[in-house]
Design a protein around this motif. Structure first.
Motif, short mmCIF file in Angstrom:
data_model
loop_
_atom_site.label_atom_id
_atom_site.label_comp_id
_atom_site.label_asym_id
_atom_site.label_seq_id
_atom_site.Cartn_x
_atom_site.Cartn_y
_atom_site.Cartn_z
N ASN A 1 10.03 -2.66 14.21
CA ASN A 1 11.19 -3.26 14.89
C ASN A 1 12.43 -3.26 14.00
N GLY A 2 12.65 -2.15 13.34
CA GLY A 2 13.85 -1.97 12.52
C GLY A 2 13.76 -2.50 11.12
N GLU A 3 12.77 -3.34 10.82
CA GLU A 3 12.64 -3.93 9.49
C GLU A 3 11.81 -3.00 8.60
N VAL A 4 12.36 -2.67 7.43
CA VAL A 4 11.62 -1.77 6.53
C VAL A 4 10.42 -2.50 5.93
N ILE A 5 9.41 -1.73 5.57
CA ILE A 5 8.22 -2.26 4.91
C ILE A 5 8.66 -2.99 3.64
N SER A 6 7.97 -4.05 3.27
CA SER A 6 8.39 -4.82 2.10
C SER A 6 8.01 -4.09 0.81
N GLU A 7 8.75 -4.38 -0.25
CA GLU A 7 8.44 -3.79 -1.56
C GLU A 7 7.02 -4.16 -1.98
N GLN A 8 6.64 -5.41 -1.73
CA GLN A 8 5.32 -5.87 -2.14
C GLN A 8 4.21 -5.12 -1.42
N THR A 9 4.42 -4.80 -0.16
CA THR A 9 3.41 -4.05 0.60
C THR A 9 3.23 -2.65 0.03
N VAL A 10 4.34 -2.03 -0.36
CA VAL A 10 4.28 -0.70 -0.99
C VAL A 10 3.51 -0.79 -2.30
N ILE A 11 3.85 -1.78 -3.12
CA ILE A 11 3.18 -1.98 -4.42
C ILE A 11 1.68 -2.19 -4.21
N ASN A 12 1.34 -3.08 -3.28
CA ASN A 12 -0.07 -3.43 -3.06
C ASN A 12 -0.89 -2.24 -2.57
N PHE A 13 -0.30 -1.43 -1.68
CA PHE A 13 -1.02 -0.27 -1.15
C PHE A 13 -1.37 0.70 -2.27
N ILE A 14 -0.38 1.00 -3.11
CA ILE A 14 -0.62 1.95 -4.21
C ILE A 14 -1.61 1.36 -5.21
N LYS A 15 -1.44 0.12 -5.56
CA LYS A 15 -2.33 -0.55 -6.52
C LYS A 15 -3.78 -0.51 -6.04
N ARG A 16 -3.95 -0.82 -4.75
CA ARG A 16 -5.28 -0.90 -4.15
C ARG A 16 -5.96 0.46 -4.09
N ASN A 17 -5.16 1.53 -3.92
CA ASN A 17 -5.74 2.85 -3.65
C ASN A 17 -5.45 3.88 -4.75
N LYS A 18 -4.88 3.42 -5.86
CA LYS A 18 -4.38 4.35 -6.89
C LYS A 18 -5.48 5.27 -7.43
N SER A 19 -6.63 4.71 -7.73
CA SER A 19 -7.70 5.54 -8.31
C SER A 19 -8.13 6.62 -7.32
N PHE A 20 -8.21 6.28 -6.03
CA PHE A 20 -8.57 7.28 -5.01
C PHE A 20 -7.48 8.34 -4.90
#
Length: 405
Positions: free
Chosen positions: A93-112
């Motif tokens: 709805n026009g709101e960009v994804i939060s910085e924290q969500t980007v950080i968390n996604f990469i952190k959670r999946n970085k090894s994969f």
């Protein structure tokens, strides 16, 4: 890692088309399918509309998102490239994804992501799909990145597929004829899923009809069906094609039991930039002198933009222009006005074309101007030379526009 560290890390993972060009194009979906499995198939967790084509797919995606928002739906929107901030690619709805969500996604999946050497685009698609599924969007508009058949987004089974038009762009990867390119784009047409084609073209019509027949998909050519479209806040004359595509798509969505009133359709088209944050489409940056920027960057897109320039009133035309180094200049230079003053610049990406090379290529074709160290310098110079009755156009590449909006 903080947000900037995270995004920098993503940009460094294998080639990224935005910077590198051809070498970033992967000719299979193996990695994307692996990532989807690792994430527990988020693409199955939301309804979607898949939007491909050469030109107009970004505007079309944003228009549709705006209309569906006006109709009361929670709408995901995935587009590329971004102009300023990576997060523009993933919105609800026009709101960009939060910085924290980007950080968390990469952190959670970085090894994969590292173990499987996923590219920037592949991991971004995975992030978007994961986010939309977790946020339980009612529907997501998914813009194809490049081509269609082998694009990382092409693991979804949408409610509707849309192909705006076919033009000569990325020919090194997609083919050197309109028919070959159309075959790649038609790869997003799925079994029994309706498809809207924006513009009928003699070279590609049969390609789409044949594919739709094979997949038993209802096919609609918007320009053959829609005559009148409502007004929009996207003012480029070329938007008439995108509006027809969108109106026909809304008609199809209504048959699929989406509740979209005429009011939602009209208000959605009138408030695209406010609802979705879209920028860079015939965007007014200043008056006296009038300054307009547009992200058109290939033959078809620039044809529309230059035709619109001819409708404008001004004393002298100033054009701030830059391109990437794989751009076929021979197809676009003939479109550009010979009586304009040019300000050549190199967009600040790895594949930006050196301004001096650009200047010399234009000079051979009697288009004259000066070189500048950056897009901002070029625009500053144009402003200093223009009087109040002049017009300054900024374009040639999304990356040029990104540096001044």
């Amino acid at each position: 890692m903080n947000y900037q560290d995270t995004v920098n890390w993503m940009f460094q993972q294998l080639p990224m088309y935005q910077n590198k060009g051809n070498s970033a194009f992967k000719k299979d979906l193996t990695n994307t399918i692996k990532l989807a499995k690792h994430l527990n198939h988020p693409e199955d967790g939301f309804k979607s509309i898949h939007v491909g084509g050469t030109n107009g797919k970004g505007s079309t995606s944003h228009m549709l998102a705006s209309i569906l928002q006006e109709a009361g739906y929670k709408v995901g929107l995935y587009t590329s490239p971004h102009l300023k901030d990576f997060r523009e690619r993933i919105r609800i709805n026009g709101e960009v994804i939060s910085e924290q969500t980007v950080i968390n996604f990469i952190k959670r999946n970085k090894s994969f992501l590292e173990a499987n050497s996923l590219s920037f685009f592949e991991m971004t698609v995975g992030m978007a799909f994961d986010y939309f599924a977790k946020q339980k969007v009612d529907i997501a508009i998914i813009e194809v990145g490049l081509g269609g058949r082998l694009d990382s987004t092409n693991i979804i089974i949408p409610e509707l597929s849309i192909i705006t038009n076919i033009g000569f762009d990325h020919t090194q990867m997609l083919g050197d004829t309109l028919e070959k390119i159309a075959v790649e784009k038609a790869g997003i047409i799925k079994e029994h899923i309706p498809v809207v084609i924006g513009e009928t073209q003699a070279e590609t019509e049969t390609v789409f009809k044949t594919k739709a027949e094979q997949t038993q998909s209802e096919i609609y050519f918007a320009d053959q069906i829609i005559d009148i479209t409502p007004d929009s806040d996207l003012k480029g004359a070329y938007q008439i094609h995108n509006k027809k595509t969108v109106v026909q798509s809304v008609h199809v969505l209504r048959t699929l039991e989406f509740k979209i009133s005429e009011k939602a359709l009209k208000n959605g088209l009138l408030h695209v930039t406010k609802n979705t944050g879209l920028k860079g489409r015939w965007q007014l940056l200043g008056t006296a002198p009038k300054i307009v920027c547009d992200t058109a960057h290939n033959k078809e897109g620039l044809t529309y933009a230059m035709n619109q320039l001819k409708q404008e009133s001004f004393n002298q035309l100033h054009i701030v222009f830059g391109v990437v180094n794989d751009k076929d200049l021979d197809t676009i230079i003939p479109l550009l006005p010979i009586d304009a003053t040019y300000y050549f610049c190199k967009p600040n990406v790895q594949r930006g074309l050196d301004a001096e090379i650009l200047k010399n290529k234009f000079k051979i074709n009697q288009l004259l101007g000066s070189t500048h160290n950056s897009v901002a310098d070029a625009l500053t110079s144009a402003k200093s030379k223009a009087n109040k009755q002049d017009l300054i156009y900024v374009g040639g590449s999304s990356f040029v526009v990104a540096e001044i909006i």
